[in-house]
Design an enzyme around this catalytic site. Sequence first.
Site, PDB file in Angstrom:
ATOM      1  N   LYS A   1       5.426   3.123  17.238  1.00 60.31           N
ATOM      2  CA  LYS A   1       5.485   2.114  16.177  1.00 60.31           C
ATOM      3  C   LYS A   1       6.694   2.363  15.294  1.00 60.31           C
ATOM      4  O   LYS A   1       6.877   3.465  14.762  1.00 60.31           O
ATOM      5  CB  LYS A   1       4.206   2.151  15.336  1.00 60.31           C
ATOM      6  CG  LYS A   1       4.093   0.979  14.356  1.00 60.31           C
ATOM      7  CD  LYS A   1       2.700   0.891  13.762  1.00 60.31           C
ATOM      8  CE  LYS A   1       2.485  -0.376  12.964  1.00 60.31           C
ATOM      9  NZ  LYS A   1       1.092  -0.513  12.472  1.00 60.31           N
TER      10      LYS A   1
ATOM     11  N   ASN B   1       6.027  -1.796  11.469  1.00 62.90           N
ATOM     12  CA  ASN B   1       5.221  -1.342  10.341  1.00 62.90           C
ATOM     13  C   ASN B   1       5.625  -2.120   9.086  1.00 62.90           C
ATOM     14  O   ASN B   1       6.337  -3.122   9.166  1.00 62.90           O
ATOM     15  CB  ASN B   1       5.423   0.173  10.159  1.00 62.90           C
ATOM     16  CG  ASN B   1       4.205   0.879   9.613  1.00 62.90           C
ATOM     17  OD1 ASN B   1       3.527   0.372   8.720  1.00 62.90           O
ATOM     18  ND2 ASN B   1       3.908   2.058  10.125  1.00 62.90           N
TER      19      ASN B   1
ATOM     20  N   PHE C   1      -1.643   8.083   4.571  1.00 58.27           N
ATOM     21  CA  PHE C   1      -2.453   8.643   5.667  1.00 58.27           C
ATOM     22  C   PHE C   1      -3.751   9.284   5.168  1.00 58.27           C
ATOM     23  O   PHE C   1      -4.113  10.391   5.590  1.00 58.27           O
ATOM     24  CB  PHE C   1      -1.655   9.672   6.472  1.00 58.27           C
ATOM     25  CG  PHE C   1      -0.642   9.099   7.419  1.00 58.27           C
ATOM     26  CD1 PHE C   1      -0.614   7.749   7.738  1.00 58.27           C
ATOM     27  CD2 PHE C   1       0.311   9.913   7.997  1.00 58.27           C
ATOM     28  CE1 PHE C   1       0.333   7.232   8.627  1.00 58.27           C
ATOM     29  CE2 PHE C   1       1.261   9.414   8.888  1.00 58.27           C
ATOM     30  CZ  PHE C   1       1.269   8.072   9.207  1.00 58.27           C
TER      31      PHE C   1
ATOM     32  N   ASN D   1       0.840  -1.203   0.000  1.00 57.29           N
ATOM     33  CA  ASN D   1       0.000   0.000   0.000  1.00 57.29           C
ATOM     34  C   ASN D   1       0.869   1.245   0.000  1.00 57.29           C
ATOM     35  O   ASN D   1       1.987   1.242   0.528  1.00 57.29           O
ATOM     36  CB  ASN D   1      -0.958  -0.006   1.195  1.00 57.29           C
ATOM     37  CG  ASN D   1      -0.380   0.670   2.413  1.00 57.29           C
ATOM     38  OD1 ASN D   1      -0.407   1.891   2.537  1.00 57.29           O
ATOM     39  ND2 ASN D   1       0.166  -0.134   3.336  1.00 57.29           N
TER      40      ASN D   1
ATOM     41  N   SER E   1       5.575   4.886   8.892  1.00 62.17           N
ATOM     42  CA  SER E   1       4.966   4.649   7.583  1.00 62.17           C
ATOM     43  C   SER E   1       5.935   5.081   6.493  1.00 62.17           C
ATOM     44  O   SER E   1       6.501   6.179   6.561  1.00 62.17           O
ATOM     45  CB  SER E   1       3.654   5.426   7.454  1.00 62.17           C
ATOM     46  OG  SER E   1       3.203   5.375   6.111  1.00 62.17           O
TER      47      SER E   1
ATOM     48  N   ASN F   1       5.039   5.839   3.488  1.00 64.61           N
ATOM     49  CA  ASN F   1       4.254   6.448   2.411  1.00 64.61           C
ATOM     50  C   ASN F   1       4.051   7.951   2.545  1.00 64.61           C
ATOM     51  O   ASN F   1       3.376   8.559   1.722  1.00 64.61           O
ATOM     52  CB  ASN F   1       2.897   5.754   2.324  1.00 64.61           C
ATOM     53  CG  ASN F   1       3.057   4.277   2.007  1.00 64.61           C
ATOM     54  OD1 ASN F   1       3.858   3.911   1.165  1.00 64.61           O
ATOM     55  ND2 ASN F   1       2.321   3.442   2.719  1.00 64.61           N
ATOM     56  N   THR F   2       4.627   8.549   3.582  1.00 60.45           N
ATOM     57  CA  THR F   2       4.666  10.000   3.711  1.00 60.45           C
ATOM     58  C   THR F   2       6.130  10.406   3.664  1.00 60.45           C
ATOM     59  O   THR F   2       6.930   9.967   4.498  1.00 60.45           O
ATOM     60  CB  THR F   2       4.023  10.469   5.029  1.00 60.45           C
ATOM     61  OG1 THR F   2       2.635  10.102   5.017  1.00 60.45           O
ATOM     62  CG2 THR F   2       4.145  11.967   5.194  1.00 60.45           C
TER      63      THR F   2
END
Length: 352
Positions: free
Chosen positions: A210, A239, A114, A110, A172, A174-175
């Site tokens: 996390k 994660n 967010f 993915n 994460s 993805n940011t």
Amino acid sequence: MTPLERAGLAVFHRMDPERAHALSLTALQSGLVPLPGRLTGPRLATDLAGLALPNPVGLAAGYDKNAVALGPLMRAGFGFLEVGAATPRPQPGNPRPRLFRLVEDRAAINRFGFNNDGMEAIRARLAARPEGVPVGLNLGANKDSADRAADFARVLAACGAHVDFATVNVSSPNTEKLRDLQGREALSALLAGVMAARAELSRPIPVFLKIAPDLTDAEIDDIAQVALEAGVSGIVATNTTLARAGLKSPEAGQAGGLSGAPLFARSTRVLARLSAATGGRLPLIGVGGVGSAEEAYAKIRAGASAVQLYTALVYGGMSLVRDIVDGLDRLLARDGFAHVAEAVGSGREDWE
């Protein structure tokens, strides 16, 4: 898995993954998914940083991002739930397509970024949630924020009164540059702000951190020390990963975070290292590739006080929760453990 659930999953797997995700939440809300209710037992009920869990198998953040299905999820057999990530302002996330099934690998990639309804909408839903298992909120930062570190404290201040725990998500992939906040100095400053916001809550709640699986041993040791110094309540390991070794699926080259079965060994090694680095002073939550009772048990024996799952539900359905909880109980009994807490860290050397 029942024939009906198998048929439902087959239908979902013919759809775009993100649409299937949304429809699965709708099916839960509509009462179309058989749910077992509360699952517990003398070996399974446990304490996690002061939270009384009926069992140590939780739902990871990312499935119910916007806290829209808390009622049915509380009846799905989980010992605790984590929703979010929530950011101060709503944001759409990254362009679609951004979720990919890797069926041959029992995995997913993915790059959501967010996407969520924002802390005000999520706070209202959390405030109206029914009683049940403990519920936590994954704290995030807006992509275009001028002060991402401050965003985590803002979300906690806004929503903390309505949750049982919160998780600081700096892991994460993805940011852009979010993972830079895992460095010692940046992480210390960020956690200081979050813990200050926690101190202002009328009911101080456990705060977890996390972390990513793509860390060196030295980085894991640094994070462990920072977490201990900051006074966080525990660490979630881990994660999603940016690694792609050994994948078979056509979608393996997609950008984003990889979750599911291929993450299991990598994340469990990080968990074991973290367990050694913290010396049992912090409870750990093991997440990454948990798709069976045996894998949940391996995480616990590597040092986890509790585990979380999400991607495995894509392939095993909600009935997987009961399978894992019941199977974990049998494994504990087989090995002579009267309580799950006795098994925590008992097999750490297998991963070190």
